[in-house]
Design a protein around this motif. Structure first.
Motif, PDB file in Angstrom:
ATOM      1  N   MET A  53       0.587  -1.121   0.076  1.00  0.00           N
ATOM      2  CA  MET A  53       0.064  -0.084   0.030  1.00  0.00           C
ATOM      3  C   MET A  53       0.695   1.380  -0.120  1.00  0.00           C
ATOM      4  SD  MET A  53      -2.971  -1.269   2.611  1.00  0.00           S
ATOM      5  CE  MET A  53      -3.880   0.017   2.572  1.00  0.00           C
ATOM      6  N   ILE A  54       1.879   1.279   0.998  1.00  0.00           N
ATOM      7  CA  ILE A  54       2.590   2.506   1.038  1.00  0.00           C
ATOM      8  C   ILE A  54       3.409   2.620  -0.103  1.00  0.00           C
ATOM      9  CG2 ILE A  54       4.484   1.622   2.419  1.00  0.00           C
ATOM     10  CD1 ILE A  54       4.299   4.514   3.877  1.00  0.00           C
ATOM     11  N   GLY A 118      -3.522   6.319  14.634  1.00  0.00           N
ATOM     12  CA  GLY A 118      -4.839   6.197  13.954  1.00  0.00           C
ATOM     13  C   GLY A 118      -5.703   5.692  15.049  1.00  0.00           C
ATOM     14  N   ALA A 119      -7.036   5.903  15.263  1.00  0.00           N
ATOM     15  CA  ALA A 119      -8.031   5.049  15.899  1.00  0.00           C
ATOM     16  C   ALA A 119      -9.189   4.955  15.505  1.00  0.00           C
ATOM     17  CB  ALA A 119      -8.091   5.963  17.479  1.00  0.00           C
ATOM     18  N   GLY A 120      -9.892   3.691  15.736  1.00  0.00           N
ATOM     19  CA  GLY A 120     -11.106   3.441  15.411  1.00  0.00           C
ATOM     20  C   GLY A 120     -11.389   2.730  14.101  1.00  0.00           C
ATOM     21  N   TYR A 121     -10.007   2.626  13.305  1.00  0.00           N
ATOM     22  CA  TYR A 121     -10.115   2.122  11.775  1.00  0.00           C
ATOM     23  C   TYR A 121     -10.307   0.611  12.199  1.00  0.00           C
ATOM     24  CZ  TYR A 121      -8.791   6.628  10.447  1.00  0.00           C
ATOM     25  OH  TYR A 121      -8.644   7.887  10.001  1.00  0.00           O
ATOM     26  N   TRP A 131      -5.069   8.176   6.857  1.00  0.00           N
ATOM     27  CA  TRP A 131      -3.759   9.022   6.788  1.00  0.00           C
ATOM     28  C   TRP A 131      -3.809   9.814   5.592  1.00  0.00           C
ATOM     29  CZ3 TRP A 131      -1.320   4.052   8.766  1.00  0.00           C
ATOM     30  CH2 TRP A 131      -1.466   3.882  10.071  1.00  0.00           C
ATOM     31  N   GLN A 132      -4.180   8.967   4.439  1.00  0.00           N
ATOM     32  CA  GLN A 132      -4.072   9.673   3.210  1.00  0.00           C
ATOM     33  C   GLN A 132      -5.110  11.106   3.190  1.00  0.00           C
ATOM     34  OE1 GLN A 132      -5.102   6.176   0.774  1.00  0.00           O
ATOM     35  NE2 GLN A 132      -3.238   6.449  -0.520  1.00  0.00           N
ATOM     36  N   GLY A 133      -6.124  11.066   3.674  1.00  0.00           N
ATOM     37  CA  GLY A 133      -7.001  11.991   3.823  1.00  0.00           C
ATOM     38  C   GLY A 133      -6.667  13.146   4.903  1.00  0.00           C
ATOM     39  N   SER A 134      -5.759  12.868   5.532  1.00  0.00           N
ATOM     40  CA  SER A 134      -5.025  14.056   6.478  1.00  0.00           C
ATOM     41  C   SER A 134      -3.864  14.714   5.912  1.00  0.00           C
ATOM     42  CB  SER A 134      -5.154  13.351   7.786  1.00  0.00           C
ATOM     43  OG  SER A 134      -4.322  14.035   8.848  1.00  0.00           O
ATOM     44  N   ASN A 138      -0.811  12.344   5.503  1.00  0.00           N
ATOM     45  CA  ASN A 138      -0.181  12.337   4.089  1.00  0.00           C
ATOM     46  C   ASN A 138       0.951  12.809   3.959  1.00  0.00           C
ATOM     47  OD1 ASN A 138      -1.289  11.310   1.544  1.00  0.00           O
ATOM     48  ND2 ASN A 138      -0.965  13.296   0.771  1.00  0.00           N
ATOM     49  N   LYS A 139       1.425  13.969   4.467  1.00  0.00           N
ATOM     50  CA  LYS A 139       3.041  14.511   4.396  1.00  0.00           C
ATOM     51  C   LYS A 139       4.144  13.171   4.945  1.00  0.00           C
ATOM     52  CE  LYS A 139       5.618  18.387   5.600  1.00  0.00           C
ATOM     53  NZ  LYS A 139       5.722  19.601   6.084  1.00  0.00           N
ATOM     54  N   ASN A 140       3.503  12.801   5.986  1.00  0.00           N
ATOM     55  CA  ASN A 140       4.435  11.508   6.431  1.00  0.00           C
ATOM     56  C   ASN A 140       4.517  10.536   5.622  1.00  0.00           C
ATOM     57  OD1 ASN A 140       4.905  13.222   8.854  1.00  0.00           O
ATOM     58  ND2 ASN A 140       3.355  12.007  10.144  1.00  0.00           N
ATOM     59  N   LEU A 141       3.526   9.975   4.962  1.00  0.00           N
ATOM     60  CA  LEU A 141       3.316   8.885   4.051  1.00  0.00           C
ATOM     61  C   LEU A 141       4.289   9.426   2.865  1.00  0.00           C
ATOM     62  CD1 LEU A 141      -0.457   7.940   3.787  1.00  0.00           C
ATOM     63  CD2 LEU A 141       1.415   6.669   5.097  1.00  0.00           C
ATOM     64  N   LEU A 142       4.386  10.446   2.478  1.00  0.00           N
ATOM     65  CA  LEU A 142       4.928  10.794   1.421  1.00  0.00           C
ATOM     66  C   LEU A 142       6.502  11.671   1.606  1.00  0.00           C
ATOM     67  CD1 LEU A 142       2.216  12.245  -0.884  1.00  0.00           C
ATOM     68  CD2 LEU A 142       3.297   9.813  -1.048  1.00  0.00           C
ATOM     69  N   ASN A 143       6.729  11.456   2.988  1.00  0.00           N
ATOM     70  CA  ASN A 143       8.128  11.952   3.309  1.00  0.00           C
ATOM     71  C   ASN A 143       9.341  11.651   2.340  1.00  0.00           C
ATOM     72  OD1 ASN A 143      10.636  12.836   4.836  1.00  0.00           O
ATOM     73  ND2 ASN A 143       9.197  12.775   6.627  1.00  0.00           N
ATOM     74  N   PRO A 144      10.151  12.497   1.739  1.00  0.00           N
ATOM     75  CA  PRO A 144      11.287  11.884   0.958  1.00  0.00           C
ATOM     76  C   PRO A 144      12.313  11.815   1.770  1.00  0.00           C
ATOM     77  CG  PRO A 144      10.971  14.532   0.779  1.00  0.00           C
ATOM     78  CD  PRO A 144       9.788  13.781   1.641  1.00  0.00           C
ATOM     79  N   TYR A 145      12.462  11.993   3.036  1.00  0.00           N
ATOM     80  CA  TYR A 145      13.499  11.782   3.718  1.00  0.00           C
ATOM     81  C   TYR A 145      13.712  10.447   4.439  1.00  0.00           C
ATOM     82  CZ  TYR A 145      14.001  16.374   2.811  1.00  0.00           C
ATOM     83  OH  TYR A 145      14.042  17.833   1.924  1.00  0.00           O
TER      84      TYR A 145
END
Length: 181
Positions: A53-54, A118-121, A131-134, A138-145
């Motif tokens: 997924m990621i 995340g909670a409740g999922y 996470w993608q919708g936040s 989302n910035k963390n998911l796409l963190n280039p570092y």
């Protein structure tokens, strides 16, 4: 004692005892209901599904794939248990300083770190969509570092959220950069 009084006396005593019992219940936490003790259960997370997924999401955005890191799973699991115990994600531990301290305590020397809670999922795809919708998550998911990722889930039998997810992303010192001293 008149016959009528003798017949009403047991009913009066019974109703008085019932009233006392009900009044005592009002003093219990939760308005008279006995609160169930929280039981926390660490749940397995399909690491290959998480990586798929990621990494496909990062590829769509021109970013390199991440590697799974069991050490980050352990850091994530401790945080998942922490927020599950509290039944809340509101904790000082969820801050840049808090993450840095937890990574240091785990002996995980790093250049970059990020974390999604995340909670409740109910399942991993739901948590990932959340996470993608936040914006911040989302910035963390796409963190280039970052180059590594770990994930964990803890369930709680009572409370508001029941399912707690933590994804920790990092770039360890061992990933080709000199150690800064």
């Amino acid at each position: 004692m008149p016959a009528l009084h003798r017949q009403l006396a047991p009913a009066f005593v019974l109703s008085a005892l019932l009233a006392l019992a009900l009044a005592a219940c009002g003093a219990l936490p939760g308005g008279g209901e006995l609160e169930e003790k929280a039981v926390l259960t660490d749940q397995p997370v399909d690491k290959s599904q998480m990586l798929s997924m990621i990494n496909s999401y990062r590829k769509e955005h021109g970013l390199p794939a991440l590697q799974h890191d069991p050490a980050l799973d352990a850091v994530s699991q401790k945080m998942a248990r922490h927020i599950a115990q509290r039944d809340s994600m509101d904790t000082w531990a969820h801050s840049a300083f808090g993450l840095s301290q937890r990574l240091d305590k785990a002996g995980y020397a790093n250049y970059a770190g990020a974390e999604n809670l995340g909670a409740g999922y109910a399942d991993l795809p739901a948590a990932f969509r959340g996470w993608q919708g936040s914006e911040g998550h989302n910035k963390n998911l796409l963190n280039p570092y970052v180059t590594r990722v770990g994930i964990a889930r803890t369930n709680r039998n009572t409370g508001k959220w029941r399912n707690f997810w933590v994804m920790t992303l990092a770039r360890p010192h061992a990933d080709g950069r000199p150690t800064l001293r």
